[in-house]
Scaffold this motif. Structure first.
Motif, PDB file in Angstrom:
ATOM      1  N   THR A  80     -41.893 178.458  85.463  1.00 13.78           N
ATOM      2  CA  THR A  80     -42.105 178.510  84.171  1.00 13.78           C
ATOM      3  C   THR A  80     -43.610 177.918  83.788  1.00 13.78           C
ATOM      4  OG1 THR A  80     -39.987 178.597  83.451  1.00 13.78           O
ATOM      5  CG2 THR A  80     -41.501 178.412  81.646  1.00 13.78           C
ATOM      6  N   LEU A  81     -44.467 178.532  82.920  1.00 15.47           N
ATOM      7  CA  LEU A  81     -45.834 178.061  82.670  1.00 15.47           C
ATOM      8  C   LEU A  81     -45.511 177.841  80.971  1.00 15.47           C
ATOM      9  CD1 LEU A  81     -48.342 180.302  84.687  1.00 15.47           C
ATOM     10  CD2 LEU A  81     -47.329 177.967  85.134  1.00 15.47           C
ATOM     11  N   ASN A  94     -49.993 189.837  81.253  1.00 13.20           N
ATOM     12  CA  ASN A  94     -51.082 189.597  82.393  1.00 13.20           C
ATOM     13  C   ASN A  94     -50.847 188.407  83.177  1.00 13.20           C
ATOM     14  OD1 ASN A  94     -52.220 192.155  81.421  1.00 13.20           O
ATOM     15  ND2 ASN A  94     -53.755 190.892  80.387  1.00 13.20           N
ATOM     16  N   ILE A  95     -50.491 187.482  82.453  1.00 16.77           N
ATOM     17  CA  ILE A  95     -50.397 186.121  82.969  1.00 16.77           C
ATOM     18  C   ILE A  95     -49.018 186.097  83.928  1.00 16.77           C
ATOM     19  CG2 ILE A  95     -49.964 183.345  82.800  1.00 16.77           C
ATOM     20  CD1 ILE A  95     -51.436 183.624  80.022  1.00 16.77           C
ATOM     21  N   ALA A  96     -47.914 186.603  83.529  1.00 20.24           N
ATOM     22  CA  ALA A  96     -46.660 186.734  84.061  1.00 20.24           C
ATOM     23  C   ALA A  96     -46.755 187.523  85.370  1.00 20.24           C
ATOM     24  CB  ALA A  96     -45.648 187.217  83.385  1.00 20.24           C
ATOM     25  N   ARG A  97     -47.733 188.540  85.087  1.00 19.64           N
ATOM     26  CA  ARG A  97     -47.806 189.622  86.368  1.00 19.64           C
ATOM     27  C   ARG A  97     -48.730 188.915  87.478  1.00 19.64           C
ATOM     28  NH1 ARG A  97     -52.077 192.337  87.341  1.00 19.64           N
ATOM     29  NH2 ARG A  97     -52.856 192.019  85.023  1.00 19.64           N
ATOM     30  N   ILE A  98     -49.755 188.131  87.027  1.00 21.56           N
ATOM     31  CA  ILE A  98     -50.484 187.234  88.142  1.00 21.56           C
ATOM     32  C   ILE A  98     -49.605 185.991  88.762  1.00 21.56           C
ATOM     33  CG2 ILE A  98     -52.616 185.859  88.559  1.00 21.56           C
ATOM     34  CD1 ILE A  98     -53.913 187.598  86.126  1.00 21.56           C
ATOM     35  N   THR A  99     -48.967 185.546  87.972  1.00 25.18           N
ATOM     36  CA  THR A  99     -48.342 184.086  88.707  1.00 25.18           C
ATOM     37  C   THR A  99     -46.987 184.389  89.042  1.00 25.18           C
ATOM     38  OG1 THR A  99     -47.768 183.468  86.332  1.00 25.18           O
ATOM     39  CG2 THR A  99     -49.852 182.784  87.288  1.00 25.18           C
ATOM     40  N   ASN A 100     -46.404 185.509  88.594  1.00 24.11           N
ATOM     41  CA  ASN A 100     -44.907 185.805  88.708  1.00 24.11           C
ATOM     42  C   ASN A 100     -44.232 184.640  88.292  1.00 24.11           C
ATOM     43  OD1 ASN A 100     -42.932 187.311  89.651  1.00 24.11           O
ATOM     44  ND2 ASN A 100     -42.555 186.200  91.612  1.00 24.11           N
ATOM     45  N   CYS A 101     -44.346 184.183  87.011  1.00 21.79           N
ATOM     46  CA  CYS A 101     -43.701 182.938  86.300  1.00 21.79           C
ATOM     47  C   CYS A 101     -43.247 183.353  85.053  1.00 21.79           C
ATOM     48  CB  CYS A 101     -44.580 181.665  86.085  1.00 21.79           C
ATOM     49  SG  CYS A 101     -45.066 180.802  87.780  1.00 21.79           S
ATOM     50  N   GLN A 144     -39.480 192.277  82.091  1.00 23.52           N
ATOM     51  CA  GLN A 144     -40.129 192.395  83.462  1.00 23.52           C
ATOM     52  C   GLN A 144     -40.561 191.006  84.124  1.00 23.52           C
ATOM     53  OE1 GLN A 144     -43.404 194.775  82.814  1.00 23.52           O
ATOM     54  NE2 GLN A 144     -42.361 196.882  82.317  1.00 23.52           N
ATOM     55  N   HIS A 145     -41.144 190.050  83.349  1.00 20.33           N
ATOM     56  CA  HIS A 145     -41.232 188.994  83.997  1.00 20.33           C
ATOM     57  C   HIS A 145     -40.584 187.694  83.761  1.00 20.33           C
ATOM     58  CE1 HIS A 145     -43.387 188.762  80.210  1.00 20.33           C
ATOM     59  NE2 HIS A 145     -43.101 187.552  80.100  1.00 20.33           N
ATOM     60  N   PHE A 146     -39.122 188.082  82.998  1.00 18.03           N
ATOM     61  CA  PHE A 146     -38.237 187.129  82.611  1.00 18.03           C
ATOM     62  C   PHE A 146     -37.035 187.131  83.737  1.00 18.03           C
ATOM     63  CE2 PHE A 146     -38.929 186.051  78.141  1.00 18.03           C
ATOM     64  CZ  PHE A 146     -39.789 185.216  78.449  1.00 18.03           C
ATOM     65  N   SER A 147     -37.221 188.073  84.607  1.00 17.31           N
ATOM     66  CA  SER A 147     -35.801 188.321  85.677  1.00 17.31           C
ATOM     67  C   SER A 147     -35.883 187.132  86.639  1.00 17.31           C
ATOM     68  CB  SER A 147     -36.328 189.649  86.471  1.00 17.31           C
ATOM     69  OG  SER A 147     -37.705 189.464  86.966  1.00 17.31           O
ATOM     70  N   ARG A 148     -36.700 186.375  86.750  1.00 15.45           N
ATOM     71  CA  ARG A 148     -36.618 185.320  87.535  1.00 15.45           C
ATOM     72  C   ARG A 148     -35.852 184.247  87.129  1.00 15.45           C
ATOM     73  NH1 ARG A 148     -41.648 182.201  89.675  1.00 15.45           N
ATOM     74  NH2 ARG A 148     -40.002 181.442  91.021  1.00 15.45           N
ATOM     75  N   ILE A 149     -35.668 184.024  85.831  1.00 16.50           N
ATOM     76  CA  ILE A 149     -35.020 182.918  85.341  1.00 16.50           C
ATOM     77  C   ILE A 149     -33.720 183.502  84.347  1.00 16.50           C
ATOM     78  CG2 ILE A 149     -35.028 180.851  83.786  1.00 16.50           C
ATOM     79  CD1 ILE A 149     -36.465 180.499  86.320  1.00 16.50           C
ATOM     80  N   GLU A 150     -32.804 183.096  84.444  1.00 14.90           N
ATOM     81  CA  GLU A 150     -31.475 183.504  83.757  1.00 14.90           C
ATOM     82  C   GLU A 150     -31.193 182.418  82.848  1.00 14.90           C
ATOM     83  OE1 GLU A 150     -27.104 184.826  84.492  1.00 14.90           O
ATOM     84  OE2 GLU A 150     -28.424 185.439  85.965  1.00 14.90           O
ATOM     85  N   GLY A 151     -31.435 182.781  81.627  1.00 17.23           N
ATOM     86  CA  GLY A 151     -30.967 181.768  80.336  1.00 17.23           C
ATOM     87  C   GLY A 151     -32.027 180.650  80.401  1.00 17.23           C
TER      88      GLY A 151
END
Length: 435
Positions: A80-81, A94-101, A144-151
């Motif tokens: 997370t950032l 845009n930041i989420a797409r670039i960093t995948n965070c 789209q960019h919250f899929s990495r972290i659940e809750g």
């Protein structure tokens, strides 16, 4: 309001220094962001602060800095950032797409903390309402960019399901929550009316200034205290009576913070009513913090927003035990006492200077002006003249049958007692003479 499982997240803090304030002052705001992040359960592994005159409209910070952060997130497995300011939907995407965070801005972080700390039904509804209002204003495809972290941070409370709702559904739920909170507000109003005959003192201050510790010391309660931001959210009220003084009501309220999200201020309106209806505000200040005067300003900004900036305030400079007894400290204390004449230095933790604090509270309350109706014999011309010139007269009329001047006045308790005694003594003398 359902809470998803807590995940310990590895985060970087991101800030943008524009030069509008001193660099060290800005760094302290990032320190506060770190404290907020840890309160939310994050593992802070680093910070990046870039100096730009204004934010990049597409990525908030520069593309070179984004590339650097992307590299570091991969090497340290960052989830997370967390940004020190609010982001536009486009910037976050845009930041989420670039960093995948997972991208969280300052308001989302504070809302998340409120979600995890809400204990009562009312507090949970107020937080959920604030979250819905914030996301309603920013509707974006967060999944789209919250899929990495659940809750994760920013997703507790209503969670991902609120983001998938369309505008109509969110607006509908906002309306339902507002009605439910309004129903609970009615109960709070009834409770306040029952104690309307008592003077009310409310504790206010920057979060983690020691309000709840002070409340516990004054009332003998054992409310939850922690070295966390926003450890308590619900307003708690207790009646106390001390050393034969009149019975008064003490209220503990939620802490304030710089850039307190407007949605929280509006959602917690009923909780903050304790502040707007108080006879006296005790502004608790952590005097051990280097930026405590900025914290005072931040609290005053919120008071202005809720319409309580005209209240009488007693400044309680807390955590005296953490100050070193030096010449500089004594100079600072002297300067603060000159700037804030209605003030006292205490240590809520060790009960230092509590007698002085209580003395100031009750001295002030005894001089609070209240509306009263006085029936004064017409022969007491000097007293009538004195009151008309020295006291705020709201209404006046003459009762010819009883030969009295009737004055509705706003008067201090101590002066009222003296005036009434003078009237009673005069009437008693008249009665004796008639006999």
């Amino acid at each position: 309001m359902e809470f998803t499982k807590e995940v310990k997240q590895r985060v970087f803090l991101i800030g943008l220094y524009t030069g509008k304030e001193k660099r060290e002052e800005y760094e302290r705001t990032v320190d506060e962001l770190e404290h907020l992040s840890k309160t939310a359960g994050a593992d802070v592994l680093g910070r990046f602060v870039q100096h730009l005159e204004k934010p990049n409209p597409a990525t908030y910070i520069g593309k070179g800095k984004i590339a650097e952060i992307k590299t570091e997130t991969k090497s340290k497995d960052i989830d997370t950032l967390i940004f020190n300011d609010n982001l536009s939907p486009a910037q976050a995407k845009n930041i989420a797409r670039i960093t995948n965070c997972n991208i969280v801005d300052r308001t989302e972080l504070i809302l998340d903390i409120f979600a995890t700390h809400a204990q009562t039904k009312q507090a949970k509804m107020q937080v959920e309402l604030a979250m819905l209002q914030y996301n309603y204003s920013k509707l974006r495809n967060l999944w789209q960019h919250f899929s990495r972290i659940e809750g994760g941070i920013g997703l507790r409370g209503p969670g991902e399901t609120q983001i998938e709702l369309d505008r109509r559904e969110i607006k509908k739920k906002i309306s339902i929550l507002q009605r439910r909170i309004k129903d609970l507000d009615k109960i709070s109003v009834v409770k306040r009316k029952k104690r309307s005959n008592l003077k009310n003192v409310s504790l206010i201050g920057y979060t983690n200034a020691g309000k709840t510790t002070l409340f516990n010391r004054i009332t003998g309660e054992h409310l939850y205290v922690a070295d966390q931001l926003f450890a308590t959210l619900d307003s708690t009220t207790r009646a106390i009576q001390r050393n034969g003084e009149e019975r008064i009501v003490i209220s503990d309220t939620i802490g304030f913070i710089k850039k307190l999200p407007h949605t929280l201020v509006s959602s917690f309106h009923s909780t903050l009513l304790e502040v707007t209806e108080a006879d006296l505000l005790l502004h608790v200040v952590d005097v051990s913090q280097p930026d405590f005067e900025q914290y005072i300003e931040a609290v005053n900004d919120v008071l202005q927003e809720i319409g309580a900036d005209d209240k009488d305030i007693l400044y309680v400079f807390n955590k005296l035990d953490m100050l070193k007894d030096t010449v500089k400290t004594k100079f600072v204390k002297k300067g603060l006492m000159m700037k804030y004449p209605a003030s006292v230095f205490i240590s809520a933790k060790y009960d230092e200077n509590f007698e002085e604090l209580f003395s100031l509270i009750f001295d002030y309350l005894s001089n609070i002006k209240r509306e009263e109706v006085l029936h004064i014999p017409l022969e007491m011309k000097k007293l009538i003249s004195f009151l008309k010139s020295q006291v705020e007269v709201l209404e006046k009329q003459i009762d010819k049958s009883n030969k009295e001047q009737i004055l509705k006045v706003r008067i201090a308790k101590e002066l009222s007692q003296k005036v009434r005694k003078q009237i009673d003594d005069y009437k008693f003398r008249q009665y004796i003479n008639e006999e």
